[in-house]
Design an enzyme around this catalytic site. Structure first.
Site, mmCIF file in Angstrom:
data_model
loop_
_atom_site.group_PDB
_atom_site.id
_atom_site.type_symbol
_atom_site.label_atom_id
_atom_site.label_comp_id
_atom_site.label_asym_id
_atom_site.label_seq_id
_atom_site.Cartn_x
_atom_site.Cartn_y
_atom_site.Cartn_z
ATOM 1 N N ASN A 167 0.797 -1.229 0.000
ATOM 2 C CA ASN A 167 0.000 0.000 0.000
ATOM 3 C C ASN A 167 0.829 1.279 0.000
ATOM 4 O O ASN A 167 0.297 2.365 -0.179
ATOM 5 C CB ASN A 167 -0.917 0.032 1.230
ATOM 6 C CG ASN A 167 -1.985 -1.044 1.145
ATOM 7 O OD1 ASN A 167 -2.362 -1.456 0.039
ATOM 8 N ND2 ASN A 167 -2.456 -1.509 2.274
ATOM 9 N N LYS A 177 3.793 4.108 -1.065
ATOM 10 C CA LYS A 177 4.236 4.719 -2.317
ATOM 11 C C LYS A 177 5.585 4.160 -2.729
ATOM 12 O O LYS A 177 6.444 3.930 -1.890
ATOM 13 C CB LYS A 177 4.360 6.229 -2.115
ATOM 14 C CG LYS A 177 4.907 6.970 -3.326
ATOM 15 C CD LYS A 177 4.857 8.461 -3.083
ATOM 16 C CE LYS A 177 5.691 9.237 -4.094
ATOM 17 N NZ LYS A 177 5.157 9.141 -5.459
ATOM 18 N N LYS A 228 5.953 1.814 -5.712
ATOM 19 C CA LYS A 228 5.924 0.639 -6.586
ATOM 20 C C LYS A 228 6.287 1.009 -8.019
ATOM 21 O O LYS A 228 7.145 0.402 -8.646
ATOM 22 C CB LYS A 228 4.541 -0.022 -6.540
ATOM 23 C CG LYS A 228 4.164 -0.493 -5.130
ATOM 24 C CD LYS A 228 2.740 -0.971 -5.025
ATOM 25 C CE LYS A 228 1.708 0.114 -5.106
ATOM 26 N NZ LYS A 228 1.735 1.063 -3.985
ATOM 27 N N THR A 229 5.613 2.027 -8.522
ATOM 28 C CA THR A 229 5.888 2.444 -9.897
ATOM 29 C C THR A 229 7.228 3.181 -9.979
ATOM 30 O O THR A 229 8.000 2.973 -10.918
ATOM 31 C CB THR A 229 4.741 3.332 -10.426
ATOM 32 O OG1 THR A 229 3.536 2.572 -10.389
ATOM 33 C CG2 THR A 229 5.002 3.788 -11.851
ATOM 34 N N THR A 230 7.513 3.999 -8.979
ATOM 35 C CA THR A 230 8.778 4.734 -9.035
ATOM 36 C C THR A 230 9.974 3.791 -8.923
ATOM 37 O O THR A 230 10.996 4.026 -9.580
ATOM 38 C CB THR A 230 8.855 5.837 -7.951
ATOM 39 O OG1 THR A 230 8.359 5.347 -6.733
ATOM 40 C CG2 THR A 230 8.067 7.057 -8.352
ATOM 41 N N ARG A 242 18.311 2.463 -14.483
ATOM 42 C CA ARG A 242 19.549 1.688 -14.339
ATOM 43 C C ARG A 242 19.796 0.832 -15.585
ATOM 44 O O ARG A 242 20.902 0.772 -16.111
ATOM 45 C CB ARG A 242 19.422 0.808 -13.095
ATOM 46 C CG ARG A 242 20.612 -0.058 -12.838
ATOM 47 C CD ARG A 242 20.461 -0.810 -11.525
ATOM 48 N NE ARG A 242 20.740 0.038 -10.383
ATOM 49 C CZ ARG A 242 20.423 -0.281 -9.118
ATOM 50 N NH1 ARG A 242 19.814 -1.419 -8.850
ATOM 51 N NH2 ARG A 242 20.732 0.532 -8.142
ATOM 52 N N PHE A 269 -10.647 3.387 -14.834
ATOM 53 C CA PHE A 269 -11.342 2.709 -13.741
ATOM 54 C C PHE A 269 -12.384 3.591 -13.075
ATOM 55 O O PHE A 269 -12.084 4.480 -12.295
ATOM 56 C CB PHE A 269 -10.384 2.165 -12.673
ATOM 57 C CG PHE A 269 -9.838 0.829 -13.052
ATOM 58 C CD1 PHE A 269 -10.501 -0.327 -12.688
ATOM 59 C CD2 PHE A 269 -8.697 0.742 -13.804
ATOM 60 C CE1 PHE A 269 -10.017 -1.567 -13.065
ATOM 61 C CE2 PHE A 269 -8.198 -0.494 -14.193
ATOM 62 C CZ PHE A 269 -8.863 -1.647 -13.815
ATOM 63 N N TRP A 326 -15.497 2.060 -11.836
ATOM 64 C CA TRP A 326 -16.208 1.204 -10.891
ATOM 65 C C TRP A 326 -17.727 1.368 -10.949
ATOM 66 O O TRP A 326 -18.429 0.875 -10.096
ATOM 67 C CB TRP A 326 -15.735 1.392 -9.438
ATOM 68 C CG TRP A 326 -14.274 1.249 -9.345
ATOM 69 C CD1 TRP A 326 -13.394 2.126 -8.772
ATOM 70 C CD2 TRP A 326 -13.482 0.179 -9.857
ATOM 71 N NE1 TRP A 326 -12.125 1.655 -8.916
ATOM 72 C CE2 TRP A 326 -12.152 0.473 -9.572
ATOM 73 C CE3 TRP A 326 -13.782 -1.015 -10.552
ATOM 74 C CZ2 TRP A 326 -11.109 -0.361 -9.946
ATOM 75 C CZ3 TRP A 326 -12.731 -1.841 -10.924
ATOM 76 C CH2 TRP A 326 -11.433 -1.510 -10.612
ATOM 77 N N GLU A 357 0.751 -1.606 -12.710
ATOM 78 C CA GLU A 357 -0.609 -1.736 -12.168
ATOM 79 C C GLU A 357 -1.337 -2.969 -12.728
ATOM 80 O O GLU A 357 -2.573 -3.008 -12.731
ATOM 81 C CB GLU A 357 -1.480 -0.484 -12.401
ATOM 82 C CG GLU A 357 -0.800 0.875 -12.326
ATOM 83 C CD GLU A 357 -0.317 1.276 -10.928
ATOM 84 O OE1 GLU A 357 -0.529 0.491 -9.983
ATOM 85 O OE2 GLU A 357 0.282 2.363 -10.808
HETATM 86 P P1 ATP Z 1 4.259 5.827 -7.253
HETATM 87 O O1 ATP Z 1 3.753 5.868 -8.676
HETATM 88 O O2 ATP Z 1 4.342 7.189 -6.675
HETATM 89 O O3 ATP Z 1 5.496 5.005 -7.096
HETATM 90 P P2 ATP Z 1 2.758 3.613 -6.360
HETATM 91 O O4 ATP Z 1 2.943 3.033 -7.705
HETATM 92 O O5 ATP Z 1 3.432 2.922 -5.214
HETATM 93 O O6 ATP Z 1 3.139 5.133 -6.370
HETATM 94 P P3 ATP Z 1 -0.096 3.254 -6.680
HETATM 95 O O7 ATP Z 1 -0.769 2.175 -5.893
HETATM 96 O O8 ATP Z 1 0.155 3.037 -8.122
HETATM 97 O O9 ATP Z 1 1.246 3.709 -5.931
HETATM 98 O O10 ATP Z 1 -0.950 4.534 -6.438
HETATM 99 C C1 ATP Z 1 -0.591 5.699 -6.991
HETATM 100 C C2 ATP Z 1 -0.979 6.861 -6.130
HETATM 101 O O11 ATP Z 1 -1.305 6.487 -4.788
HETATM 102 C C3 ATP Z 1 0.173 7.824 -6.001
HETATM 103 O O12 ATP Z 1 -0.346 9.098 -6.173
HETATM 104 C C4 ATP Z 1 0.692 7.598 -4.609
HETATM 105 O O13 ATP Z 1 1.322 8.725 -4.041
HETATM 106 C C5 ATP Z 1 -0.555 7.277 -3.883
HETATM 107 N N1 ATP Z 1 -0.195 6.549 -2.667
HETATM 108 C C6 ATP Z 1 0.731 5.594 -2.572
HETATM 109 N N2 ATP Z 1 0.869 5.208 -1.285
HETATM 110 C C7 ATP Z 1 -0.005 5.932 -0.578
HETATM 111 C C8 ATP Z 1 -0.347 6.019 0.807
HETATM 112 N N3 ATP Z 1 0.245 5.248 1.704
HETATM 113 N N4 ATP Z 1 -1.305 6.909 1.160
HETATM 114 C C9 ATP Z 1 -1.909 7.672 0.253
HETATM 115 N N5 ATP Z 1 -1.637 7.635 -1.069
HETATM 116 C C10 ATP Z 1 -0.691 6.791 -1.469
HETATM 117 MG MG MG Z 2 1.794 2.674 -9.269
#
Ligand code: ATP
Ligand code: MG
Length: 174
Positions: free
Chosen positions: A13, A15, A17-19, A27, A69, A71, A106
């Site tokens: 949950n 932040k 994953k994508t970054t 890299r 999405f 829903w 995703e």
């Molecule tokens: P990012 O793309 O920043 O690496 P992510 O891929 O980990 O994020 P996703 O599940 O794809 O996260 O959701 C994307 C959005 O959800 C982003 O705007 C991110 O900042 C937000 N988000 C991620 N973690 C949290 C959290 N713990 N609380 C609130 N929002 C969050």
């Molecule tokens: Mg993401």
């Protein structure tokens, strides 16, 4: 050395994953590896990476596919159709083996919402050309996907600026 492609899953949950996947892309690009990112959820926030990818010219491509999405049940059929088309595109891309690293951003949501079968995803990923590294991102990665992975990381949220009502910052969120 013969390369053995890894299956990497970034879930949880928090932040990052994508970054983290984009960090790996950076890299890999440094070594001249070819990278393809397929974004399964059409986000409003992906402008930064789309712009940066252009600077790597032929080495990096990003495809933003999938629906936003909603829903709402009336749109679920449409979203599912778009999701399946995106998955078909991903399957073709994997089979073509034109890339060294493929990021399926995703993808977990498509499994979690029953739009595609986990077994099909795992089957396709396991049967991929051996040298290709694949990264799957998204919350709630399913057990079979984790089982199939060589590397799985659970991003745990400790604090997030949204909790303090801070708005999305350019270069950090998008
Ligand atoms: P990012 O793309 O920043 O690496 P992510 O891929 O980990 O994020 P996703 O599940 O794809 O996260 O959701 C994307 C959005 O959800 C982003 O705007 C991110 O900042 C937000 N988000 C991620 N973690 C949290 C959290 N713990 N609380 C609130 N929002 C969050
Ligand atoms: Mg993401």
């Amino acid at each position: 050395m013969t390369r053995r492609g890894l299956l990497i899953v970034n879930t949880g949950n928090g932040k990052g994953k994508t970054t983290a996947a984009l960090g790996l892309a950076f890299r890999a690009l440094g070594h001249g590896l070819r990278v393809c990112m397929i974004q399964f959820i059409k986000g409003k926030w992906n402008y930064g990476e789309l712009k940066a990818a252009r600077r790597f010219e032929d080495l990096m491509e990003i495809h933003t596919l999938g629906a936003g999405f909603t829903w709402e049940s009336e749109n679920l059929g449409r979203d599912t159709r778009i999701a399946r088309e995106a998955w078909d595109f991903a399957k073709q891309t994997i089979a073509q083996a034109r890339h060294d690293l493929i990021i399926l951003d995703e993808l977990t949501y498509l499994i979690a919402y029953g739009m595609i079968d986990e077994a099909e995803v795992v089957g396709v990923l396991k049967a991929r050309p051996k040298a290709i590294h694949v990264v799957v991102t998204g919350r709630n990665a399913s057990p079979g996907l984790i089982e199939a992975a060589d590397l799985a990381t659970d991003m745990q949220s400790v604090k997030h600026p949204f909790d303090d009502g801070l708005e999305a910052q350019r270069g950090i969120e998008y």
